[in-house]
Design an enzyme around this catalytic site. Sequence first.
Site, PDB file in Angstrom:
ATOM      1  N   GLY A  85      45.052 -37.263 -81.316  1.00  0.00           N
ATOM      2  CA  GLY A  85      44.643 -38.587 -81.754  1.00  0.00           C
ATOM      3  C   GLY A  85      44.978 -38.723 -83.226  1.00  0.00           C
ATOM      4  NE  ARG A  86      44.504 -44.271 -85.336  1.00  0.00           N
ATOM      5  CZ  ARG A  86      43.454 -44.703 -86.023  1.00  0.00           C
ATOM      6  NH1 ARG A  86      43.335 -44.488 -87.304  1.00  0.00           N
ATOM      7  NH2 ARG A  86      42.492 -45.380 -85.406  1.00  0.00           N
ATOM      8  CD  GLU A  89      46.455 -40.346 -89.535  1.00  0.00           C
ATOM      9  OE1 GLU A  89      46.046 -41.405 -90.045  1.00  0.00           O
ATOM     10  OE2 GLU A  89      47.468 -40.301 -88.817  1.00  0.00           O
ATOM     11  CB  CYS A 115      48.379 -34.687 -78.885  1.00  0.00           C
ATOM     12  SG  CYS A 115      49.121 -36.324 -78.932  1.00  0.00           S
ATOM     13  CG  HIS A 116      49.180 -36.874 -83.310  1.00  0.00           C
ATOM     14  ND1 HIS A 116      49.250 -37.510 -82.093  1.00  0.00           N
ATOM     15  CD2 HIS A 116      50.098 -37.462 -84.103  1.00  0.00           C
ATOM     16  CE1 HIS A 116      50.163 -38.458 -82.150  1.00  0.00           C
ATOM     17  NE2 HIS A 116      50.699 -38.451 -83.355  1.00  0.00           N
ATOM     18  CE1 TYR A 136      53.753 -38.929 -78.062  1.00  0.00           C
ATOM     19  CE2 TYR A 136      53.788 -39.381 -80.420  1.00  0.00           C
ATOM     20  CZ  TYR A 136      54.006 -39.780 -79.107  1.00  0.00           C
ATOM     21  OH  TYR A 136      54.479 -41.051 -78.853  1.00  0.00           O
TER      22      TYR A 136
END
Length: 182
Positions: A85-86, A89, A115-116, A136
């Site tokens: 997800g975000r 970050e 993923c992220h 990802y």
Amino acid sequence: MAKKVLLLAGDAVEALEIYYPYFRCLEEGYDVQIAAPSKKKLQTVVHDFIGWDTYTESKGYLIDAHLSFDEVNPEEYDGLIIPGGRAPEYIRLNEHVPKIVAHFFEANKPVAAICHATLVLSTVHQYIKGRELTAYIACKPDVEAAGATYVNEPLHVQGNLVSGHAWPDLPGFMKEFIKMLG
């Protein structure tokens, strides 16, 4: 004694990538705790692939963070899961996150990153340098900048690290993580 698993998250964590591992670990009888920048209800997001050149994002369910990063003693845990997800970050900027993640590599404990999540792994590049992993596809430059080799597969296992491309790969991802935990 039950295995103890830590999930690192924050707001905008991908809903399936936190809920599926959380419930799957509970199903195995593990003691599972979610850590975030602060102990609170986290807002998850839903990423989907609907024909755009990238994913779309919608609001997901809420999930409780059981403790804050500064309360985590990584020595108490047998395994680590980092959803995408975000959230990755910005949680990677938290001063405690690199220390937490580094412990699992130093102690050769299972680490699962999907993923992220590789954005978090980039903060401990010394432990992924020279390794192979997947993520990802948009994270491929981050994987390579950290000195690792991006593997274009939905799932990859090397040493104590299981990596997954995205939420559709969760069944195999969790199967490998549970196998690593023994």
